[in-house]
Design a protein around this motif. Sequence first.
Motif, PDB file in Angstrom:
ATOM      1  N   SER A 141       1.317  45.063  59.961  1.00 23.14           N
ATOM      2  CA  SER A 141      -0.063  44.673  60.242  1.00 23.14           C
ATOM      3  C   SER A 141      -0.166  44.287  61.718  1.00 23.14           C
ATOM      4  O   SER A 141       0.856  43.995  62.361  1.00 23.14           O
ATOM      5  CB  SER A 141      -0.454  43.473  59.366  1.00 23.14           C
ATOM      6  OG  SER A 141       0.272  42.320  59.771  1.00 23.14           O
ATOM      7  N   PRO A 142      -1.379  44.275  62.263  1.00 25.66           N
ATOM      8  CA  PRO A 142      -1.525  43.817  63.652  1.00 25.66           C
ATOM      9  C   PRO A 142      -0.975  42.392  63.841  1.00 25.66           C
ATOM     10  O   PRO A 142      -0.350  42.094  64.858  1.00 25.66           O
ATOM     11  CB  PRO A 142      -3.029  43.863  63.903  1.00 25.66           C
ATOM     12  CG  PRO A 142      -3.523  44.915  62.957  1.00 25.66           C
ATOM     13  CD  PRO A 142      -2.652  44.784  61.735  1.00 25.66           C
ATOM     14  N   GLU A 143      -1.172  41.526  62.849  1.00 26.23           N
ATOM     15  CA  GLU A 143      -0.668  40.159  62.931  1.00 26.23           C
ATOM     16  C   GLU A 143       0.864  40.141  62.968  1.00 26.23           C
ATOM     17  O   GLU A 143       1.468  39.385  63.727  1.00 26.23           O
ATOM     18  CB  GLU A 143      -1.181  39.357  61.732  1.00 26.23           C
ATOM     19  CG  GLU A 143      -0.892  37.882  61.814  1.00 26.23           C
ATOM     20  CD  GLU A 143      -1.451  37.101  60.635  1.00 26.23           C
ATOM     21  OE1 GLU A 143      -1.406  35.865  60.715  1.00 26.23           O
ATOM     22  OE2 GLU A 143      -1.902  37.702  59.651  1.00 26.23           O
ATOM     23  N   ALA A 144       1.494  41.017  62.166  1.00 25.39           N
ATOM     24  CA  ALA A 144       2.958  41.098  62.166  1.00 25.39           C
ATOM     25  C   ALA A 144       3.463  41.605  63.515  1.00 25.39           C
ATOM     26  O   ALA A 144       4.447  41.086  64.045  1.00 25.39           O
ATOM     27  CB  ALA A 144       3.448  42.001  61.033  1.00 25.39           C
ATOM     28  N   CYS A 145       2.792  42.600  64.072  1.00 24.01           N
ATOM     29  CA  CYS A 145       3.186  43.130  65.388  1.00 24.01           C
ATOM     30  C   CYS A 145       3.135  42.031  66.446  1.00 24.01           C
ATOM     31  O   CYS A 145       4.044  41.901  67.268  1.00 24.01           O
ATOM     32  CB  CYS A 145       2.276  44.275  65.801  1.00 24.01           C
ATOM     33  SG  CYS A 145       2.545  45.787  64.878  1.00 24.01           S
ATOM     34  N   GLU A 146       2.077  41.230  66.409  1.00 26.41           N
ATOM     35  CA  GLU A 146       1.935  40.144  67.376  1.00 26.41           C
ATOM     36  C   GLU A 146       3.052  39.114  67.193  1.00 26.41           C
ATOM     37  O   GLU A 146       3.662  38.668  68.161  1.00 26.41           O
ATOM     38  CB  GLU A 146       0.574  39.475  67.206  1.00 26.41           C
ATOM     39  CG  GLU A 146       0.289  38.433  68.259  1.00 26.41           C
ATOM     40  CD  GLU A 146      -1.116  37.860  68.137  1.00 26.41           C
ATOM     41  OE1 GLU A 146      -1.252  36.672  68.437  1.00 26.41           O
ATOM     42  OE2 GLU A 146      -2.042  38.581  67.741  1.00 26.41           O
ATOM     43  N   TYR A 147       3.351  38.772  65.942  1.00 31.57           N
ATOM     44  CA  TYR A 147       4.401  37.783  65.681  1.00 31.57           C
ATOM     45  C   TYR A 147       5.772  38.294  66.120  1.00 31.57           C
ATOM     46  O   TYR A 147       6.557  37.542  66.696  1.00 31.57           O
ATOM     47  CB  TYR A 147       4.427  37.409  64.195  1.00 31.57           C
ATOM     48  CG  TYR A 147       5.458  36.355  63.879  1.00 31.57           C
ATOM     49  CD1 TYR A 147       5.299  35.051  64.335  1.00 31.57           C
ATOM     50  CD2 TYR A 147       6.602  36.660  63.160  1.00 31.57           C
ATOM     51  CE1 TYR A 147       6.252  34.077  64.077  1.00 31.57           C
ATOM     52  CE2 TYR A 147       7.564  35.692  62.893  1.00 31.57           C
ATOM     53  CZ  TYR A 147       7.379  34.406  63.355  1.00 31.57           C
ATOM     54  OH  TYR A 147       8.319  33.455  63.107  1.00 31.57           O
ATOM     55  N   ARG A 205       7.802  32.961  57.739  1.00 31.38           N
ATOM     56  CA  ARG A 205       6.685  33.709  58.358  1.00 31.38           C
ATOM     57  C   ARG A 205       6.805  35.193  58.048  1.00 31.38           C
ATOM     58  O   ARG A 205       5.792  35.860  57.811  1.00 31.38           O
ATOM     59  CB  ARG A 205       6.668  33.462  59.870  1.00 31.38           C
ATOM     60  CG  ARG A 205       5.463  34.013  60.550  1.00 31.38           C
ATOM     61  CD  ARG A 205       4.206  33.219  60.221  1.00 31.38           C
ATOM     62  NE  ARG A 205       3.107  33.749  60.989  1.00 31.38           N
ATOM     63  CZ  ARG A 205       1.929  34.084  60.484  1.00 31.38           C
ATOM     64  NH1 ARG A 205       1.670  33.892  59.213  1.00 31.38           N
ATOM     65  NH2 ARG A 205       1.011  34.588  61.254  1.00 31.38           N
ATOM     66  N   PHE A 206       8.023  35.727  58.034  1.00 29.03           N
ATOM     67  CA  PHE A 206       8.224  37.126  57.635  1.00 29.03           C
ATOM     68  C   PHE A 206       7.673  37.352  56.226  1.00 29.03           C
ATOM     69  O   PHE A 206       7.049  38.379  55.956  1.00 29.03           O
ATOM     70  CB  PHE A 206       9.699  37.510  57.675  1.00 29.03           C
ATOM     71  CG  PHE A 206      10.281  37.745  59.052  1.00 29.03           C
ATOM     72  CD1 PHE A 206       9.507  37.707  60.205  1.00 29.03           C
ATOM     73  CD2 PHE A 206      11.626  38.011  59.195  1.00 29.03           C
ATOM     74  CE1 PHE A 206      10.055  37.928  61.451  1.00 29.03           C
ATOM     75  CE2 PHE A 206      12.195  38.248  60.435  1.00 29.03           C
ATOM     76  CZ  PHE A 206      11.405  38.204  61.580  1.00 29.03           C
ATOM     77  N   VAL A 207       7.908  36.395  55.339  1.00 25.01           N
ATOM     78  CA  VAL A 207       7.400  36.499  53.965  1.00 25.01           C
ATOM     79  C   VAL A 207       5.879  36.471  53.973  1.00 25.01           C
ATOM     80  O   VAL A 207       5.228  37.310  53.338  1.00 25.01           O
ATOM     81  CB  VAL A 207       7.986  35.382  53.066  1.00 25.01           C
ATOM     82  CG1 VAL A 207       7.294  35.350  51.712  1.00 25.01           C
ATOM     83  CG2 VAL A 207       9.487  35.565  52.892  1.00 25.01           C
ATOM     84  N   GLU A 208       5.280  35.519  54.695  1.00 32.48           N
ATOM     85  CA  GLU A 208       3.821  35.402  54.780  1.00 32.48           C
ATOM     86  C   GLU A 208       3.178  36.675  55.309  1.00 32.48           C
ATOM     87  O   GLU A 208       2.098  37.057  54.866  1.00 32.48           O
ATOM     88  CB  GLU A 208       3.434  34.240  55.697  1.00 32.48           C
ATOM     89  CG  GLU A 208       3.732  32.871  55.157  1.00 32.48           C
ATOM     90  CD  GLU A 208       3.527  31.791  56.214  1.00 32.48           C
ATOM     91  OE1 GLU A 208       2.939  32.066  57.294  1.00 32.48           O
ATOM     92  OE2 GLU A 208       3.968  30.656  55.964  1.00 32.48           O
ATOM     93  N   LEU A 209       3.835  37.327  56.259  1.00 28.48           N
ATOM     94  CA  LEU A 209       3.287  38.534  56.886  1.00 28.48           C
ATOM     95  C   LEU A 209       3.572  39.806  56.079  1.00 28.48           C
ATOM     96  O   LEU A 209       3.162  40.892  56.469  1.00 28.48           O
ATOM     97  CB  LEU A 209       3.851  38.690  58.301  1.00 28.48           C
ATOM     98  CG  LEU A 209       3.399  37.628  59.294  1.00 28.48           C
ATOM     99  CD1 LEU A 209       4.220  37.714  60.582  1.00 28.48           C
ATOM    100  CD2 LEU A 209       1.910  37.771  59.589  1.00 28.48           C
ATOM    101  N   GLY A 210       4.298  39.671  54.984  1.00 25.38           N
ATOM    102  CA  GLY A 210       4.585  40.835  54.152  1.00 25.38           C
ATOM    103  C   GLY A 210       5.699  41.722  54.691  1.00 25.38           C
ATOM    104  O   GLY A 210       5.804  42.886  54.307  1.00 25.38           O
TER     105      GLY A 210
END
Length: 126
Positions: free
Chosen positions: A19-25, A91-96
């Motif tokens: 996801s875009p959020e995962a890429c940013e993280y 956070r990896f879990v939260e981001l899928g």
Amino acid sequence: MANKNDNTLHFGKVRVELSPEACEYLGGITNGVTIWSIYSELLNLLSQSNGVIVKRGIQIELAPGEIDCSINSLRQKFGIGPKPMTKVISRFVELGLIRITPSKLASIADMVSVVGWSDTYGYHEL
């Protein structure tokens, strides 16, 4: 399964969905370590076939796409404390990116962000 002493990736290409959020993280840093390097280490540990790990003398089976996601092993490898590493994995879990299977014996994670990979035997879809 990847040899724990071997730091090379065991596939020619890996296909992930982020996801875009995962890429940013993944572009961030914790305690001087890039988040991407931690994620990359999880990719390196990815089981590409049915495998077995041994924890406290007990054999644990890993299916393709699963990893031994030990907070202690990861924190030692990257030289950061248990709290920052636990936050990264949570956070990896939260981001899928991963899904943890709870167990008192081992932390087994499914790399849900990995769609498939290519190696010398061809493309393998999960």
